[in-house]
Design a protein around this motif. Structure first.
Motif, PDB file in Angstrom:
ATOM      1  N   GLN A 199       0.710  -1.372  -0.225  1.00  0.00           N
ATOM      2  CA  GLN A 199       0.049   0.045  -0.079  1.00  0.00           C
ATOM      3  C   GLN A 199       0.839   1.236  -0.080  1.00  0.00           C
ATOM      4  O   GLN A 199       0.521   2.016  -0.804  1.00  0.00           O
ATOM      5  N   ASP A 200       1.749   1.133   0.890  1.00  0.00           N
ATOM      6  CA  ASP A 200       2.911   2.381   0.827  1.00  0.00           C
ATOM      7  C   ASP A 200       3.322   2.727  -0.353  1.00  0.00           C
ATOM      8  O   ASP A 200       3.685   3.677  -1.208  1.00  0.00           O
ATOM      9  N   ILE A 201       3.724   1.756  -1.270  1.00  0.00           N
ATOM     10  CA  ILE A 201       4.319   1.689  -2.512  1.00  0.00           C
ATOM     11  C   ILE A 201       3.516   2.278  -3.466  1.00  0.00           C
ATOM     12  O   ILE A 201       3.757   3.026  -4.288  1.00  0.00           O
ATOM     13  N   ALA A 202       2.132   1.914  -3.615  1.00  0.00           N
ATOM     14  CA  ALA A 202       1.039   2.383  -4.346  1.00  0.00           C
ATOM     15  C   ALA A 202       0.961   3.944  -3.957  1.00  0.00           C
ATOM     16  O   ALA A 202       0.465   4.558  -5.011  1.00  0.00           O
ATOM     17  N   GLU A 203       1.129   4.351  -2.720  1.00  0.00           N
ATOM     18  CA  GLU A 203       1.048   5.772  -2.611  1.00  0.00           C
ATOM     19  C   GLU A 203       2.341   6.445  -2.637  1.00  0.00           C
ATOM     20  O   GLU A 203       2.197   7.772  -2.241  1.00  0.00           O
ATOM     21  N   GLY A 204       3.274   6.010  -3.185  1.00  0.00           N
ATOM     22  CA  GLY A 204       4.587   6.515  -3.435  1.00  0.00           C
ATOM     23  C   GLY A 204       5.640   6.753  -2.365  1.00  0.00           C
ATOM     24  O   GLY A 204       6.575   7.670  -2.376  1.00  0.00           O
ATOM     25  N   TYR A 205       5.288   5.813  -1.458  1.00  0.00           N
ATOM     26  CA  TYR A 205       6.428   5.900  -0.417  1.00  0.00           C
ATOM     27  C   TYR A 205       6.844   4.242  -0.434  1.00  0.00           C
ATOM     28  O   TYR A 205       7.474   4.021  -1.536  1.00  0.00           O
ATOM     29  N   PRO A 219      21.398  -0.903  -2.546  1.00  0.00           N
ATOM     30  CA  PRO A 219      20.556   0.237  -2.692  1.00  0.00           C
ATOM     31  C   PRO A 219      19.018   0.080  -3.123  1.00  0.00           C
ATOM     32  O   PRO A 219      18.400   0.943  -2.879  1.00  0.00           O
ATOM     33  N   SER A 220      18.708  -1.095  -3.188  1.00  0.00           N
ATOM     34  CA  SER A 220      17.303  -1.243  -3.391  1.00  0.00           C
ATOM     35  C   SER A 220      16.812  -2.167  -2.418  1.00  0.00           C
ATOM     36  O   SER A 220      15.406  -2.419  -2.371  1.00  0.00           O
ATOM     37  N   ALA A 221      17.422  -2.386  -0.991  1.00  0.00           N
ATOM     38  CA  ALA A 221      17.071  -3.270  -0.259  1.00  0.00           C
ATOM     39  C   ALA A 221      15.670  -2.492   0.483  1.00  0.00           C
ATOM     40  O   ALA A 221      14.906  -3.016   0.978  1.00  0.00           O
ATOM     41  N   SER A 222      15.960  -1.160   0.622  1.00  0.00           N
ATOM     42  CA  SER A 222      14.993  -0.127   1.514  1.00  0.00           C
ATOM     43  C   SER A 222      13.394  -0.487   0.899  1.00  0.00           C
ATOM     44  O   SER A 222      12.473   0.010   1.601  1.00  0.00           O
ATOM     45  N   ARG A 223      13.396  -1.058  -0.161  1.00  0.00           N
ATOM     46  CA  ARG A 223      11.914  -1.072  -0.849  1.00  0.00           C
ATOM     47  C   ARG A 223      11.478  -2.648  -0.840  1.00  0.00           C
ATOM     48  O   ARG A 223      10.348  -2.859  -1.439  1.00  0.00           O
ATOM     49  N   GLU A 224      12.512  -3.368  -0.220  1.00  0.00           N
ATOM     50  CA  GLU A 224      12.004  -4.885  -0.095  1.00  0.00           C
ATOM     51  C   GLU A 224      11.185  -5.137   1.183  1.00  0.00           C
ATOM     52  O   GLU A 224      11.452  -4.574   2.143  1.00  0.00           O
ATOM     53  N   THR A 225      10.214  -5.893   1.073  1.00  0.00           N
ATOM     54  CA  THR A 225       9.383  -6.411   2.076  1.00  0.00           C
ATOM     55  C   THR A 225      10.481  -7.125   3.053  1.00  0.00           C
ATOM     56  O   THR A 225      10.138  -7.031   4.298  1.00  0.00           O
ATOM     57  N   ALA A 226      11.425  -7.700   2.926  1.00  0.00           N
ATOM     58  CA  ALA A 226      12.353  -8.485   3.737  1.00  0.00           C
ATOM     59  C   ALA A 226      12.881  -7.236   4.956  1.00  0.00           C
ATOM     60  O   ALA A 226      13.305  -7.866   5.989  1.00  0.00           O
ATOM     61  N   TRP A 227      13.131  -6.252   4.388  1.00  0.00           N
ATOM     62  CA  TRP A 227      14.003  -4.997   5.203  1.00  0.00           C
ATOM     63  C   TRP A 227      13.061  -4.141   6.095  1.00  0.00           C
ATOM     64  O   TRP A 227      13.105  -3.434   6.799  1.00  0.00           O
ATOM     65  N   GLN A 228      11.487  -4.617   5.843  1.00  0.00           N
ATOM     66  CA  GLN A 228      10.523  -3.838   6.412  1.00  0.00           C
ATOM     67  C   GLN A 228      10.497  -4.266   7.975  1.00  0.00           C
ATOM     68  O   GLN A 228      10.788  -5.333   8.277  1.00  0.00           O
ATOM     69  N   PHE A 229      10.182  -3.258   8.830  1.00  0.00           N
ATOM     70  CA  PHE A 229       9.878  -3.429   9.967  1.00  0.00           C
ATOM     71  C   PHE A 229       8.832  -4.300  10.434  1.00  0.00           C
ATOM     72  O   PHE A 229       7.810  -4.390   9.845  1.00  0.00           O
ATOM     73  N   LEU A 230       9.134  -5.442  11.605  1.00  0.00           N
ATOM     74  CA  LEU A 230       8.262  -6.221  11.770  1.00  0.00           C
ATOM     75  C   LEU A 230       6.843  -5.628  12.515  1.00  0.00           C
ATOM     76  O   LEU A 230       5.946  -6.180  12.146  1.00  0.00           O
ATOM     77  N   PHE A 231       7.122  -4.603  13.242  1.00  0.00           N
ATOM     78  CA  PHE A 231       6.121  -3.771  13.912  1.00  0.00           C
ATOM     79  C   PHE A 231       6.244  -2.418  13.566  1.00  0.00           C
ATOM     80  O   PHE A 231       6.778  -1.476  14.219  1.00  0.00           O
ATOM     81  N   PRO A 232       5.733  -2.033  12.445  1.00  0.00           N
ATOM     82  CA  PRO A 232       5.553  -1.050  11.713  1.00  0.00           C
ATOM     83  C   PRO A 232       4.766   0.191  12.428  1.00  0.00           C
ATOM     84  O   PRO A 232       3.879  -0.203  13.082  1.00  0.00           O
ATOM     85  N   ALA A 233       5.000   1.675  12.484  1.00  0.00           N
ATOM     86  CA  ALA A 233       4.497   2.498  12.856  1.00  0.00           C
ATOM     87  C   ALA A 233       2.968   2.723  12.171  1.00  0.00           C
ATOM     88  O   ALA A 233       2.957   2.121  10.793  1.00  0.00           O
ATOM     89  N   ARG A 246       9.003   8.145   5.302  1.00  0.00           N
ATOM     90  CA  ARG A 246       9.157   6.849   5.344  1.00  0.00           C
ATOM     91  C   ARG A 246       8.170   6.219   6.425  1.00  0.00           C
ATOM     92  O   ARG A 246       7.629   7.127   7.344  1.00  0.00           O
ATOM     93  N   ARG A 247       8.053   4.803   6.540  1.00  0.00           N
ATOM     94  CA  ARG A 247       7.341   4.287   7.773  1.00  0.00           C
ATOM     95  C   ARG A 247       8.408   3.822   8.935  1.00  0.00           C
ATOM     96  O   ARG A 247       8.984   2.717   8.094  1.00  0.00           O
ATOM     97  N   HIS A 248       8.604   4.190   9.597  1.00  0.00           N
ATOM     98  CA  HIS A 248       9.709   3.438  10.569  1.00  0.00           C
ATOM     99  C   HIS A 248       8.766   2.502  11.635  1.00  0.00           C
ATOM    100  O   HIS A 248       7.602   2.035  11.309  1.00  0.00           O
ATOM    101  N   HIS A 249       9.452   2.210  12.729  1.00  0.00           N
ATOM    102  CA  HIS A 249       8.819   0.899  13.702  1.00  0.00           C
ATOM    103  C   HIS A 249       8.012   1.724  14.697  1.00  0.00           C
ATOM    104  O   HIS A 249       8.278   3.181  14.554  1.00  0.00           O
ATOM    105  N   LEU A 250       7.289   0.934  15.302  1.00  0.00           N
ATOM    106  CA  LEU A 250       6.574   1.353  16.579  1.00  0.00           C
ATOM    107  C   LEU A 250       7.280   2.264  17.305  1.00  0.00           C
ATOM    108  O   LEU A 250       8.290   1.978  17.691  1.00  0.00           O
ATOM    109  N   HIS A 251       6.852   3.483  17.880  1.00  0.00           N
ATOM    110  CA  HIS A 251       7.481   4.426  19.019  1.00  0.00           C
ATOM    111  C   HIS A 251       7.730   3.399  20.258  1.00  0.00           C
ATOM    112  O   HIS A 251       6.628   2.770  20.788  1.00  0.00           O
ATOM    113  N   PRO A 252       8.875   3.507  20.906  1.00  0.00           N
ATOM    114  CA  PRO A 252       8.922   2.738  22.202  1.00  0.00           C
ATOM    115  C   PRO A 252       7.825   3.329  23.476  1.00  0.00           C
ATOM    116  O   PRO A 252       7.362   2.597  24.127  1.00  0.00           O
ATOM    117  N   THR A 253       7.208   4.464  23.254  1.00  0.00           N
ATOM    118  CA  THR A 253       6.253   4.984  24.259  1.00  0.00           C
ATOM    119  C   THR A 253       4.953   4.449  24.049  1.00  0.00           C
ATOM    120  O   THR A 253       4.351   4.265  24.850  1.00  0.00           O
TER     121      THR A 253
END
Length: 350
Positions: A199-205, A219-233, A246-253
Motif C-alpha cells: 500500500q505504501d509503494i502504491a501511494e508513493g512511499y 541500494p534497492s533493499a529499502s523497498r524490499e519487504t524483507a527489510w521492513q520493520f516487523l512492527f511498523p508505525a 518513510r514508515r519507521h517502526h512503532l515508537h517505544p512510548t
C-alpha cells in the motif's frame, strides 16, 4: 524515529559534532553515542560551560563525586559517566585520565522486577492481536524493547527457530529462541506487513530506513519487504536525517503505554516495564534448570556476572531452600498443638 542518527556536517565545527563524528568512526552504537553525549553535555554545564580541553582530571573527579554525594546516583549510572569521561579524554582528546580519585556511589544495584508465570498469563489475557504478540516475544525470547521494535521481517528464521538480533546492546549481533507458540501469529503479522508495504509503494512511499553502510551496499533493499520493520508505525513520516517520508517502526512510548495499561488491568501491583518481561524470561529459564551460560548467550550479556543477578530472584521451588517455619508447619505434632492452642483461645474468647 529517535533511533536514527542525526546527519552531521561534512566538516564539523562544533565540539559535540566533532565528538559525534569520532564516535561514529569508532563504531559506537547509537544508544551509546546518545548516552555519552548526554553526560558529556552535563559535565560541561556543571563546570560553567568550560571547554573540556581546558579541564582535566580534577574536574572529572569533582563531577563524579558530585553525582555520588549530591545526586545520589547508582553505581551503574556513575560507571556509565566514568566510561563517557574516559572516552572523551582518553580516546577523543588523547589526555588519559590516569589515577582518578573520586567518591564512589553507594546506592546498590536493585534486584530486577520479575513477573510470575501467573502474572504473565494475566497480563497477556488483557492483550490481543499484535499487541499481545509483541509482549509474547518480549517474554518468550528475552528481547529488549529496542531490539523488539528494531526487528525486520528477514530477522525471523522459521526454519531454524531463531530470531536474529542485529546491533543489540554493545552494537553486537546475536540469536535468541523463536517461541513455537507464536509462529502462526508471526506469519500473519508478516503478511500484514507485506500488505501495508504494498500500500505504501502504491501511494508513493515504501522505503524503510537503513544504516548508511547497508544503504550503500544494497541500494534497492529499502523497498524490499524483507527489510521492513516487523512492527511498523501506524503512520509514515519524514526521516530526521534525510527528510525522506518513510514508515519507521512503532515508537517505544506506544509499547510502554500498552504494557502499562495491561499490567494495571490485570491487577498486578509491580512496576509496569517492558524490561520486566526480559527479566522474567531469564528467571523462569533458571528455575527450569537451564544453566547460566546458556541464558547469558540468549540475553546477549558480555559478562556472566550480569546474568548471575537472576540467581537472587529465582524461585527455589521444591529442590531449593525451605523456610524453617514451613518445616515446622509440616510437622503433625505442631499442627496438633496449634489446633489445641487456637481451640483454647476460642474458649477464652467465648
Amino acid at each position: 524515529m529517535d533511533d536514527i542518527r542525526q546527519r552531521l556536517p561534512t566538516k564539523p565545527v562544533r565540539f559535540l559534532d566533532k565528538l559525534r563524528q569520532h564516535m561514529r568512526g569508532s563504531g559506537l552504537a547509537y544508544t551509546t553515542e546518545r548516552t555519552y553525549i548526554h553526560w558529556i553535555r552535563r559535565f560541561i554545564l556543571f563546570h560553567g560551560k568550560r571547554h573540556p580541553d581546558e579541564m582535566g582530571i580534577r574536574e572529572v573527579e569533582h563531577f563524579l563525586t558530585h553525582l555520588a554525594e549530591d545526586r545520589d546516583c547508582s553505581v551503574g549510572t556513575q560507571r556509565i559517566v566514568l566510561n563517557a569521561m574516559v572516552y572523551l579524554y582518553g580516546r577523543f582528546l588523547e589526555k588519559p585520565l590516569d589515577g582518578l580519585a573520586f567518591t564512589e556511589a553507594k546506592r546498590p544495584r536493585r534486584l530486577p522486577v520479575v513477573y510470575s508465570r501467573d502474572e504473565i498469563a494475566a497480563i497477556l489475557s488483557q492483550l490481543n492481536g499484535v499487541g499481545r504478540l509483541r509482549v509474547q516475544l518480549l517474554y518468550g525470547s528475552g528481547l529488549r524493547s529496542a531490539e523488539l521494535l528494531s526487528l525486520r521481517v528477514k530477522d525471523i528464521d522459521f526454519a531454524s527457530s531463531n530470531i536474529f538480533v542485529r546491533s543489540g546492546k554493545g552494537n553486537k549481533d546475536r540469536t535468541t529462541m523463536l517461541p513455537q507458540g507464536v509462529v502462526p501469529d508471526l506469519k500473519r503479522q508478516i503478511e500484514r506487513v507485506a500488505l501495508l508495504h504494498a500500500q505504501d509503494i502504491a501511494e508513493g512511499y515504501g522505503e524503510v530506513y537503513l544504516p548508511d553502510a547497508l544503504a550503500r551496499k544494497y541500494p534497492s533493499a529499502s523497498r524490499e519487504t524483507a527489510w521492513q520493520f516487523l512492527f511498523p508505525a501506524s503512520r509514515v513520516g519524514p526521516c530526521p536525517r534525510t527528510g525522506v517520508v518513510r514508515r519507521h517502526h512503532l515508537h517505544p512510548t506506544a509499547l510502554a503505554k500498552q504494557i502499562r495499561r495491561a499490567v494495571r488491568a490485570a491487577g498486578i501491583h509491580k512496576p509496569a516495564r517492558a524490561h520486566a518481561f526480559r527479566h522474567s524470561f531469564a528467571t523462569h529459564l533458571l528455575e527450569a534448570g537451564y544453566d547460566l551460560r546458556t541464558i547469558q548467550e540468549l540475553l546477549g550479556h558480555a559478562d556472566i556476572s550480569t546474568t548471575e543477578i537472576y540467581t537472587h530472584v529465582v524461585n527455589r521451588g521444591e529442590k531449593g531452600v525451605q523456610s524453617p517455619i514451613d518445616r515446622l508447619a509440616a510437622s503433625p505434632n505442631l499442627i496438633r498443638e496449634q489446633s489445641q492452642l487456637y481451640g483454647g483461645l476460642g474458649a477464652i474468647a467465648n
